[in-house]
Design a protein around this motif. Sequence first.
Motif, PDB file in Angstrom:
ATOM      1  N   ASP A 145      16.319  16.320 -26.113  1.00  0.00           N
ATOM      2  CA  ASP A 145      16.199  14.859 -26.239  1.00  0.00           C
ATOM      3  C   ASP A 145      17.569  14.274 -26.611  1.00  0.00           C
ATOM      4  O   ASP A 145      17.980  13.240 -26.098  1.00  0.00           O
ATOM      5  N   MET A 146      18.242  14.964 -27.533  1.00  0.00           N
ATOM      6  CA  MET A 146      19.549  14.479 -27.978  1.00  0.00           C
ATOM      7  C   MET A 146      20.566  14.523 -26.827  1.00  0.00           C
ATOM      8  O   MET A 146      21.376  13.614 -26.656  1.00  0.00           O
ATOM      9  N   VAL A 147      20.493  15.584 -26.017  1.00  0.00           N
ATOM     10  CA  VAL A 147      21.410  15.676 -24.874  1.00  0.00           C
ATOM     11  C   VAL A 147      21.135  14.518 -23.906  1.00  0.00           C
ATOM     12  O   VAL A 147      22.071  13.880 -23.396  1.00  0.00           O
ATOM     13  N   ALA A 148      19.841  14.208 -23.683  1.00  0.00           N
ATOM     14  CA  ALA A 148      19.492  13.085 -22.792  1.00  0.00           C
ATOM     15  C   ALA A 148      20.107  11.796 -23.321  1.00  0.00           C
ATOM     16  O   ALA A 148      20.644  10.984 -22.566  1.00  0.00           O
ATOM     17  N   PHE A 149      20.059  11.629 -24.648  1.00  0.00           N
ATOM     18  CA  PHE A 149      20.626  10.421 -25.252  1.00  0.00           C
ATOM     19  C   PHE A 149      22.162  10.416 -25.130  1.00  0.00           C
ATOM     20  O   PHE A 149      22.769   9.400 -24.769  1.00  0.00           O
TER      21      PHE A 149
END
Length: 354
Positions: A145-149
Amino acid sequence: MTIRWKYLAILVIVAPLLGLGFAWSGLMSVKASTGHWGMTDWFLHWVMRNSIRTAALSTEAPPLDNPALLPPAAGHFETGCAICHGSPAQGRSGAVLAMLPPPPDLKTVVPTWSDAQLFEIVKHGVRFTGMPAWPAQVRDDEVWDMVAFLRKLPGMDSGAYLQASGLHGIGTAGEVSPLPITCESCHAEKRLNGNSIIPRLTGQSEAYLLNSLRAYAHSERASGIMKVAIGTLPDESLPELASYYAKQARPPRPAAPWDAQLVEKGREIAERGRAADKIPACLSCHEKPGGNPAYPRISGQNAPYLERQLRLFHAGVRGGSSFSHLMTEVAKKLNEEDFAALAAFFASRESSGP
Ligand code: HEC
Ligand code: HEC
Ligand code: HEC
Protein backbone atom coordinates in the motif's frame (compact mmCIF):
# COMPACT_ATOMS: atom_id res chain seq x y z
CA MET A 1 59.58 -17.78 -1.67
CA THR A 2 59.87 -18.68 2.02
CA ILE A 3 60.65 -15.03 2.82
CA ARG A 4 57.44 -13.91 1.04
CA TRP A 5 55.32 -16.35 3.06
CA LYS A 6 56.81 -14.86 6.20
CA TYR A 7 55.90 -11.30 5.13
CA LEU A 8 52.41 -12.42 4.24
CA ALA A 9 51.93 -14.07 7.63
CA ILE A 10 53.16 -10.93 9.39
CA LEU A 11 50.81 -8.81 7.29
CA VAL A 12 47.81 -11.01 8.05
CA ILE A 13 48.47 -10.75 11.76
CA VAL A 14 49.73 -7.18 11.95
CA ALA A 15 47.21 -5.42 9.68
CA PRO A 16 44.11 -6.27 11.78
CA LEU A 17 46.06 -5.37 14.95
CA LEU A 18 46.92 -1.99 13.47
CA GLY A 19 43.26 -1.50 12.54
CA LEU A 20 42.16 -2.41 16.06
CA GLY A 21 44.82 -0.10 17.52
CA PHE A 22 43.56 2.78 15.39
CA ALA A 23 39.95 2.15 16.46
CA TRP A 24 41.07 1.90 20.12
CA SER A 25 43.06 5.15 19.94
CA GLY A 26 39.84 7.15 19.40
CA LEU A 27 41.34 8.92 16.39
CA MET A 28 38.68 7.51 14.07
CA SER A 29 36.01 10.20 13.80
CA VAL A 30 32.31 9.33 14.17
CA LYS A 31 31.28 12.98 13.91
CA ALA A 32 28.17 13.48 11.78
CA SER A 33 28.91 17.23 11.72
CA THR A 34 31.81 16.88 9.31
CA GLY A 35 29.88 14.72 6.85
CA HIS A 36 31.35 11.83 4.85
CA TRP A 37 34.26 12.26 2.48
CA GLY A 38 32.96 12.50 -1.07
CA MET A 39 34.46 9.09 -1.76
CA THR A 40 32.76 7.46 1.29
CA ASP A 41 29.45 9.06 0.40
CA TRP A 42 29.61 7.75 -3.15
CA PHE A 43 30.69 4.31 -1.94
CA LEU A 44 27.91 3.95 0.67
CA HIS A 45 25.23 4.95 -1.84
CA TRP A 46 26.66 2.60 -4.41
CA VAL A 47 26.56 -0.25 -1.88
CA MET A 48 22.97 0.62 -0.91
CA ARG A 49 21.70 0.75 -4.49
CA ASN A 50 23.42 -2.54 -5.38
CA SER A 51 22.10 -4.26 -2.28
CA ILE A 52 18.51 -3.14 -2.92
CA ARG A 53 18.71 -4.00 -6.61
CA THR A 54 19.80 -7.55 -5.77
CA ALA A 55 17.29 -7.99 -2.92
CA ALA A 56 14.45 -6.88 -5.20
CA LEU A 57 15.29 -9.33 -8.01
CA SER A 58 12.98 -12.05 -6.72
CA THR A 59 10.19 -9.68 -5.63
CA GLU A 60 7.18 -9.32 -7.89
CA ALA A 61 4.92 -6.31 -7.49
CA PRO A 62 1.13 -6.87 -7.34
CA PRO A 63 -1.17 -4.44 -9.22
CA LEU A 64 -0.93 -1.10 -7.41
CA ASP A 65 -3.29 1.22 -9.28
CA ASN A 66 -6.31 0.76 -6.97
CA PRO A 67 -7.08 4.20 -5.42
CA ALA A 68 -8.37 2.47 -2.24
CA LEU A 69 -4.75 1.62 -1.35
CA LEU A 70 -3.82 5.28 -0.90
CA PRO A 71 -5.67 6.65 2.19
CA PRO A 72 -4.21 4.42 4.93
CA ALA A 73 -0.72 4.73 3.45
CA ALA A 74 -1.00 8.51 3.05
CA GLY A 75 -2.22 8.89 6.65
CA HIS A 76 0.61 6.68 7.86
CA PHE A 77 3.11 8.65 5.76
CA GLU A 78 2.12 11.83 7.57
CA THR A 79 2.62 10.29 11.03
CA GLY A 80 5.40 7.77 10.36
CA CYS A 81 7.54 9.13 7.52
CA ALA A 82 7.03 12.89 7.07
CA ILE A 83 8.96 13.73 10.23
CA CYS A 84 12.10 12.70 8.31
CA HIS A 85 11.16 13.01 4.64
CA GLY A 86 8.83 16.03 4.85
CA SER A 87 5.40 16.28 3.21
CA PRO A 88 3.17 18.99 1.73
CA ALA A 89 1.69 19.37 5.26
CA GLN A 90 4.91 19.19 7.27
CA GLY A 91 8.34 20.75 6.90
CA ARG A 92 11.40 19.13 8.41
CA SER A 93 13.17 20.22 11.56
CA GLY A 94 16.79 21.37 11.49
CA ALA A 95 17.68 18.33 13.60
CA VAL A 96 16.47 15.95 10.90
CA LEU A 97 18.31 17.82 8.17
CA ALA A 98 21.54 17.42 10.17
CA MET A 99 21.25 13.61 10.06
CA LEU A 100 23.97 11.76 8.17
CA PRO A 101 22.87 10.95 5.52
CA PRO A 102 19.99 13.48 5.54
CA PRO A 103 16.67 11.80 4.59
CA PRO A 104 16.00 12.76 0.96
CA ASP A 105 12.91 14.54 -0.36
CA LEU A 106 11.07 11.48 -1.68
CA LYS A 107 9.36 13.34 -4.53
CA THR A 108 12.66 13.52 -6.36
CA VAL A 109 14.10 10.07 -5.56
CA VAL A 110 11.04 7.80 -5.85
CA PRO A 111 11.13 7.80 -9.69
CA THR A 112 14.66 6.35 -9.56
CA TRP A 113 13.43 3.10 -7.94
CA SER A 114 11.20 0.30 -9.25
CA ASP A 115 8.14 -0.87 -7.27
CA ALA A 116 9.95 -3.97 -6.06
CA GLN A 117 12.94 -1.87 -4.94
CA LEU A 118 10.73 0.55 -3.03
CA PHE A 119 9.12 -2.47 -1.37
CA GLU A 120 12.56 -3.69 -0.20
CA ILE A 121 13.49 -0.26 1.19
CA VAL A 122 10.19 0.32 3.01
CA LYS A 123 9.93 -3.24 4.37
CA HIS A 124 13.50 -3.63 5.60
CA GLY A 125 14.76 -0.06 6.08
CA VAL A 126 18.38 0.92 5.39
CA ARG A 127 20.99 -0.01 7.96
CA PHE A 128 23.35 2.72 9.29
CA THR A 129 21.16 5.55 7.96
CA GLY A 130 18.22 5.95 10.36
CA MET A 131 15.73 4.68 7.74
CA PRO A 132 13.55 2.34 9.85
CA ALA A 133 12.06 -1.05 8.87
CA TRP A 134 8.25 -1.50 8.58
CA PRO A 135 6.95 -1.97 12.15
CA ALA A 136 5.01 -5.19 11.27
CA GLN A 137 7.26 -7.46 9.20
CA VAL A 138 4.47 -9.96 8.38
CA ARG A 139 2.32 -7.29 6.69
CA ASP A 140 3.67 -7.20 3.13
CA ASP A 141 0.21 -6.03 2.04
CA GLU A 142 0.65 -2.82 4.05
CA VAL A 143 4.12 -2.27 2.62
CA TRP A 144 2.68 -2.58 -0.91
CA ASP A 145 0.00 0.00 0.00
CA MET A 146 2.84 2.34 0.91
CA VAL A 147 4.62 1.63 -2.39
CA ALA A 148 1.36 2.44 -4.25
CA PHE A 149 1.24 5.75 -2.38
CA LEU A 150 4.94 6.57 -2.96
CA ARG A 151 4.42 6.03 -6.71
CA LYS A 152 1.72 8.72 -6.67
CA LEU A 153 3.55 11.11 -4.33
CA PRO A 154 5.70 12.94 -6.91
CA GLY A 155 2.57 13.94 -8.86
CA MET A 156 0.54 15.06 -5.83
CA ASP A 157 0.01 18.73 -5.07
CA SER A 158 -0.70 19.69 -1.49
CA GLY A 159 -4.51 19.58 -1.98
CA ALA A 160 -4.36 16.00 -3.28
CA TYR A 161 -2.06 15.01 -0.44
CA LEU A 162 -4.30 16.48 2.26
CA GLN A 163 -7.29 14.79 0.68
CA ALA A 164 -5.58 11.39 0.54
CA SER A 165 -4.23 11.54 4.08
CA GLY A 166 -7.52 12.70 5.60
CA LEU A 167 -6.03 15.90 7.00
CA HIS A 168 -8.25 18.26 5.06
CA GLY A 169 -11.18 17.97 7.47
CA ILE A 170 -9.27 19.17 10.51
CA GLY A 171 -11.04 21.93 12.39
CA THR A 172 -13.63 22.67 9.69
CA ALA A 173 -17.05 24.06 10.65
CA GLY A 174 -16.17 24.04 14.31
CA GLU A 175 -16.37 20.26 14.57
CA VAL A 176 -15.73 19.23 18.11
CA SER A 177 -14.27 15.79 18.37
CA PRO A 178 -13.55 14.00 21.62
CA LEU A 179 -10.93 11.92 19.79
CA PRO A 180 -7.39 12.56 18.81
CA ILE A 181 -7.94 13.75 15.26
CA THR A 182 -5.85 10.93 13.90
CA CYS A 183 -8.49 8.22 14.33
CA GLU A 184 -11.07 10.11 12.30
CA SER A 185 -8.59 11.03 9.57
CA CYS A 186 -8.71 7.36 8.56
CA HIS A 187 -11.87 5.92 10.10
CA ALA A 188 -14.49 8.69 9.65
CA GLU A 189 -17.58 7.15 8.02
CA LYS A 190 -17.67 9.91 5.44
CA ARG A 191 -14.22 8.92 4.20
CA LEU A 192 -14.99 5.24 3.84
CA ASN A 193 -16.89 3.53 1.06
CA GLY A 194 -17.48 -0.12 0.23
CA ASN A 195 -14.10 -0.34 -1.57
CA SER A 196 -12.10 0.76 1.42
CA ILE A 197 -9.38 -1.36 3.01
CA ILE A 198 -9.87 0.61 6.25
CA PRO A 199 -12.51 -0.95 8.54
CA ARG A 200 -15.69 0.75 9.71
CA LEU A 201 -15.69 1.05 13.49
CA THR A 202 -19.18 2.45 14.05
CA GLY A 203 -21.62 -0.01 15.59
CA GLN A 204 -18.87 -2.56 16.24
CA SER A 205 -18.97 -4.52 19.48
CA GLU A 206 -17.28 -2.53 22.24
CA ALA A 207 -15.56 -5.58 23.72
CA TYR A 208 -14.12 -6.47 20.32
CA LEU A 209 -12.91 -2.89 19.63
CA LEU A 210 -11.17 -2.73 22.98
CA ASN A 211 -9.58 -6.16 22.52
CA SER A 212 -8.35 -5.10 19.08
CA LEU A 213 -6.85 -1.83 20.30
CA ARG A 214 -5.03 -3.65 23.09
CA ALA A 215 -3.85 -6.29 20.64
CA TYR A 216 -2.34 -3.61 18.37
CA ALA A 217 -0.78 -1.77 21.29
CA HIS A 218 0.89 -4.96 22.55
CA SER A 219 1.86 -6.20 19.07
CA GLU A 220 -0.44 -9.21 19.35
CA ARG A 221 -2.15 -8.07 16.16
CA ALA A 222 0.31 -7.03 13.48
CA SER A 223 -0.31 -3.75 11.66
CA GLY A 224 2.41 -1.16 11.12
CA ILE A 225 -0.29 1.42 10.39
CA MET A 226 -2.36 0.87 13.54
CA LYS A 227 0.74 0.34 15.68
CA VAL A 228 1.99 3.81 14.79
CA ALA A 229 -1.51 5.35 14.98
CA ILE A 230 -1.99 4.38 18.62
CA GLY A 231 1.68 4.30 19.55
CA THR A 232 1.63 7.29 21.85
CA LEU A 233 -1.78 6.75 23.47
CA PRO A 234 -1.78 5.56 27.07
CA ASP A 235 -3.53 2.20 27.69
CA GLU A 236 -6.13 3.96 29.86
CA SER A 237 -7.49 5.91 26.89
CA LEU A 238 -8.37 2.78 24.89
CA PRO A 239 -11.70 1.97 26.63
CA GLU A 240 -12.95 5.48 25.88
CA LEU A 241 -12.10 5.11 22.19
CA ALA A 242 -13.77 1.69 21.99
CA SER A 243 -16.92 3.00 23.61
CA TYR A 244 -17.00 6.12 21.40
CA TYR A 245 -17.18 4.07 18.21
CA ALA A 246 -19.36 1.26 19.60
CA LYS A 247 -22.05 3.76 20.60
CA GLN A 248 -22.53 5.11 17.09
CA ALA A 249 -25.01 3.30 14.85
CA ARG A 250 -23.42 2.03 11.62
CA PRO A 251 -25.09 4.16 8.93
CA PRO A 252 -26.73 2.13 6.15
CA ARG A 253 -25.29 2.47 2.67
CA PRO A 254 -26.77 2.50 -0.81
CA ALA A 255 -26.80 -1.07 -2.17
CA ALA A 256 -23.69 -1.82 -4.22
CA PRO A 257 -23.97 -3.82 -7.46
CA TRP A 258 -23.03 -7.17 -5.95
CA ASP A 259 -22.31 -10.28 -8.00
CA ALA A 260 -25.39 -12.31 -6.97
CA GLN A 261 -23.72 -15.67 -7.55
CA LEU A 262 -20.74 -14.74 -5.41
CA VAL A 263 -22.99 -13.49 -2.61
CA GLU A 264 -25.01 -16.75 -2.74
CA LYS A 265 -21.84 -18.80 -2.46
CA GLY A 266 -20.83 -16.76 0.58
CA ARG A 267 -24.29 -17.12 2.13
CA GLU A 268 -24.09 -20.90 1.84
CA ILE A 269 -20.89 -21.07 3.95
CA ALA A 270 -21.99 -18.31 6.33
CA GLU A 271 -25.28 -20.00 7.16
CA ARG A 272 -24.43 -23.68 6.87
CA GLY A 273 -20.65 -23.99 6.75
CA ARG A 274 -19.10 -26.72 4.56
CA ALA A 275 -19.12 -30.12 6.24
CA ALA A 276 -16.75 -31.72 3.72
CA ASP A 277 -13.98 -29.34 4.83
CA LYS A 278 -15.12 -29.20 8.47
CA ILE A 279 -15.94 -25.49 8.15
CA PRO A 280 -18.53 -24.34 10.71
CA ALA A 281 -21.21 -21.80 9.80
CA CYS A 282 -19.77 -18.32 10.29
CA LEU A 283 -23.08 -17.22 11.82
CA SER A 284 -22.76 -19.85 14.53
CA CYS A 285 -20.25 -17.45 16.13
CA HIS A 286 -20.66 -14.03 14.48
CA GLU A 287 -23.74 -11.95 15.24
CA LYS A 288 -25.41 -14.82 17.02
CA PRO A 289 -28.19 -13.56 19.31
CA GLY A 290 -26.89 -13.82 22.86
CA GLY A 291 -23.44 -14.80 21.57
CA ASN A 292 -20.04 -13.76 22.89
CA PRO A 293 -19.73 -9.92 22.67
CA ALA A 294 -16.01 -10.29 21.96
CA TYR A 295 -16.83 -11.81 18.55
CA PRO A 296 -16.91 -9.03 15.97
CA ARG A 297 -19.85 -7.89 13.90
CA ILE A 298 -18.86 -8.28 10.26
CA SER A 299 -22.06 -7.46 8.33
CA GLY A 300 -21.90 -4.15 6.48
CA GLN A 301 -18.09 -4.08 6.81
CA ASN A 302 -16.07 -3.08 3.72
CA ALA A 303 -15.48 -6.07 1.44
CA PRO A 304 -11.76 -5.51 0.65
CA TYR A 305 -11.05 -5.14 4.38
CA LEU A 306 -12.90 -8.40 5.18
CA GLU A 307 -11.10 -10.22 2.40
CA ARG A 308 -7.70 -9.08 3.63
CA GLN A 309 -8.42 -10.14 7.19
CA LEU A 310 -9.55 -13.58 6.01
CA ARG A 311 -6.30 -13.97 4.06
CA LEU A 312 -4.26 -12.93 7.09
CA PHE A 313 -6.09 -15.44 9.31
CA HIS A 314 -5.65 -18.10 6.63
CA ALA A 315 -1.89 -17.44 6.51
CA GLY A 316 -1.78 -17.61 10.33
CA VAL A 317 -0.42 -14.06 10.75
CA ARG A 318 -3.51 -12.02 11.71
CA GLY A 319 -3.15 -12.35 15.46
CA GLY A 320 -5.67 -10.47 17.60
CA SER A 321 -7.30 -11.05 20.96
CA SER A 322 -7.13 -14.20 23.08
CA PHE A 323 -10.08 -15.51 20.97
CA SER A 324 -8.31 -15.10 17.63
CA HIS A 325 -7.13 -18.73 17.46
CA LEU A 326 -10.80 -19.75 16.99
CA MET A 327 -10.93 -17.73 13.80
CA THR A 328 -7.51 -18.89 12.61
CA GLU A 329 -8.71 -22.50 12.82
CA VAL A 330 -11.74 -21.71 10.65
CA ALA A 331 -9.85 -19.60 8.11
CA LYS A 332 -7.16 -22.24 7.55
CA LYS A 333 -9.81 -24.47 5.97
CA LEU A 334 -11.10 -21.82 3.56
CA ASN A 335 -9.79 -21.82 0.01
CA GLU A 336 -8.83 -19.06 -2.41
CA GLU A 337 -12.36 -18.81 -3.89
CA ASP A 338 -14.07 -18.57 -0.51
CA PHE A 339 -12.45 -15.29 0.54
CA ALA A 340 -14.14 -13.06 -2.04
CA ALA A 341 -17.48 -14.88 -1.70
CA LEU A 342 -17.59 -14.51 2.08
CA ALA A 343 -16.45 -10.88 1.92
CA ALA A 344 -19.17 -10.11 -0.64
CA PHE A 345 -21.89 -11.84 1.39
CA PHE A 346 -21.07 -10.09 4.66
CA ALA A 347 -20.40 -6.67 3.08
CA SER A 348 -23.72 -6.80 1.24
CA ARG A 349 -25.65 -7.72 4.36
CA GLU A 350 -27.40 -5.01 6.32
CA SER A 351 -25.47 -4.43 9.51
CA SER A 352 -27.36 -5.93 12.41
CA GLY A 353 -27.64 -3.30 15.13
CA PRO A 354 -25.89 -3.53 18.49
C1 HEC B 1 14.09 8.56 11.30
C2 HEC B 1 14.06 9.11 9.97
C3 HEC B 1 13.32 8.35 8.87
C4 HEC B 1 12.01 7.89 8.89
C5 HEC B 1 11.00 7.97 10.04
C6 HEC B 1 11.78 7.33 7.58
N1 HEC B 1 12.90 7.44 6.81
FE1 HEC B 1 13.07 6.87 4.86
N2 HEC B 1 15.05 7.35 4.88
C7 HEC B 1 15.71 7.95 5.93
C8 HEC B 1 17.08 8.17 5.56
C9 HEC B 1 18.15 8.80 6.43
C10 HEC B 1 17.23 7.69 4.23
C11 HEC B 1 18.48 7.79 3.37
C12 HEC B 1 19.13 6.48 3.11
C13 HEC B 1 20.31 6.70 2.20
O1 HEC B 1 20.37 7.72 1.50
O2 HEC B 1 21.17 5.85 2.18
C14 HEC B 1 15.92 7.19 3.85
C15 HEC B 1 15.64 6.64 2.61
C16 HEC B 1 14.38 6.31 2.15
C17 HEC B 1 14.08 5.89 0.81
C18 HEC B 1 15.10 5.71 -0.32
C19 HEC B 1 15.38 7.05 -0.90
C20 HEC B 1 16.74 7.15 -1.56
O3 HEC B 1 16.79 7.17 -2.79
O4 HEC B 1 17.72 7.25 -0.80
C21 HEC B 1 12.71 5.68 0.75
C22 HEC B 1 11.88 5.26 -0.46
C23 HEC B 1 12.18 5.96 2.07
N3 HEC B 1 13.22 6.34 2.89
C24 HEC B 1 10.85 5.87 2.42
C25 HEC B 1 10.37 6.02 3.72
C26 HEC B 1 9.01 5.75 4.13
C27 HEC B 1 7.89 5.30 3.20
C28 HEC B 1 8.94 5.98 5.47
C29 HEC B 1 7.76 5.78 6.39
C30 HEC B 1 7.19 4.45 6.42
C31 HEC B 1 10.26 6.41 5.90
N4 HEC B 1 11.10 6.42 4.82
C32 HEC B 1 10.57 6.77 7.20
C33 HEC B 1 15.15 8.31 7.14
C34 HEC B 1 13.87 8.04 7.57
C1 HEC C 1 -3.41 6.09 9.01
C2 HEC C 1 -4.72 5.51 9.07
C3 HEC C 1 -5.28 5.07 10.41
C4 HEC C 1 -5.32 5.81 11.58
C5 HEC C 1 -4.77 7.19 11.84
C6 HEC C 1 -6.03 4.98 12.53
N1 HEC C 1 -6.38 3.79 11.96
FE1 HEC C 1 -7.35 2.26 12.89
N2 HEC C 1 -7.06 1.10 11.23
C7 HEC C 1 -6.45 1.50 10.06
C8 HEC C 1 -6.27 0.35 9.21
C9 HEC C 1 -5.64 0.35 7.82
C10 HEC C 1 -6.78 -0.76 9.92
C11 HEC C 1 -6.75 -2.24 9.51
C12 HEC C 1 -5.46 -2.80 10.13
C13 HEC C 1 -5.31 -4.28 10.05
O1 HEC C 1 -5.22 -4.81 8.94
O2 HEC C 1 -5.24 -4.93 11.12
C14 HEC C 1 -7.29 -0.25 11.18
C15 HEC C 1 -7.89 -1.03 12.17
C16 HEC C 1 -8.45 -0.54 13.33
C17 HEC C 1 -9.22 -1.32 14.28
C18 HEC C 1 -9.60 -2.79 14.15
C19 HEC C 1 -10.99 -2.88 13.60
C20 HEC C 1 -11.46 -4.27 13.31
O3 HEC C 1 -12.56 -4.41 12.75
O4 HEC C 1 -10.76 -5.23 13.63
C21 HEC C 1 -9.56 -0.48 15.31
C22 HEC C 1 -10.36 -0.84 16.54
C23 HEC C 1 -9.01 0.82 14.99
N3 HEC C 1 -8.35 0.76 13.79
C24 HEC C 1 -9.15 1.96 15.79
C25 HEC C 1 -8.45 3.14 15.59
C26 HEC C 1 -8.38 4.22 16.55
C27 HEC C 1 -9.13 4.25 17.87
C28 HEC C 1 -7.56 5.16 16.02
C29 HEC C 1 -7.07 6.47 16.65
C30 HEC C 1 -6.31 6.32 17.86
C31 HEC C 1 -7.12 4.67 14.71
N4 HEC C 1 -7.69 3.45 14.49
C32 HEC C 1 -6.30 5.37 13.84
C33 HEC C 1 -6.08 2.79 9.75
C34 HEC C 1 -5.93 3.81 10.67
C1 HEC D 1 -15.67 -20.47 16.42
C2 HEC D 1 -16.16 -19.15 16.28
C3 HEC D 1 -15.97 -18.50 14.92
C4 HEC D 1 -16.40 -18.96 13.69
C5 HEC D 1 -17.11 -20.26 13.38
C6 HEC D 1 -16.03 -17.94 12.73
N1 HEC D 1 -15.41 -16.89 13.35
FE1 HEC D 1 -14.72 -15.22 12.47
N2 HEC D 1 -13.94 -14.56 14.23
C7 HEC D 1 -14.11 -15.21 15.44
C8 HEC D 1 -13.47 -14.44 16.48
C9 HEC D 1 -13.42 -14.78 17.95
C10 HEC D 1 -12.90 -13.31 15.85
C11 HEC D 1 -12.15 -12.15 16.52
C12 HEC D 1 -10.70 -12.45 16.73
C13 HEC D 1 -10.04 -11.39 17.60
O1 HEC D 1 -10.66 -11.01 18.61
O2 HEC D 1 -8.94 -10.96 17.27
C14 HEC D 1 -13.23 -13.42 14.44
C15 HEC D 1 -12.86 -12.47 13.48
C16 HEC D 1 -13.28 -12.50 12.17
C17 HEC D 1 -13.00 -11.49 11.19
C18 HEC D 1 -12.21 -10.20 11.41
C19 HEC D 1 -13.14 -9.07 11.67
C20 HEC D 1 -12.47 -7.71 11.76
O3 HEC D 1 -13.16 -6.72 11.96
O4 HEC D 1 -11.24 -7.63 11.62
C21 HEC D 1 -13.57 -11.88 10.02
C22 HEC D 1 -13.55 -11.12 8.70
C23 HEC D 1 -14.24 -13.14 10.27
N3 HEC D 1 -14.03 -13.49 11.59
C24 HEC D 1 -14.97 -13.84 9.32
C25 HEC D 1 -15.48 -15.11 9.53
C26 HEC D 1 -16.06 -15.92 8.49
C27 HEC D 1 -16.21 -15.47 7.05
C28 HEC D 1 -16.41 -17.10 9.05
C29 HEC D 1 -17.01 -18.31 8.39
C30 HEC D 1 -16.21 -18.94 7.37
C31 HEC D 1 -16.07 -17.03 10.46
N4 HEC D 1 -15.51 -15.81 10.71
C32 HEC D 1 -16.30 -18.03 11.38
C33 HEC D 1 -14.78 -16.39 15.66
C34 HEC D 1 -15.34 -17.18 14.69
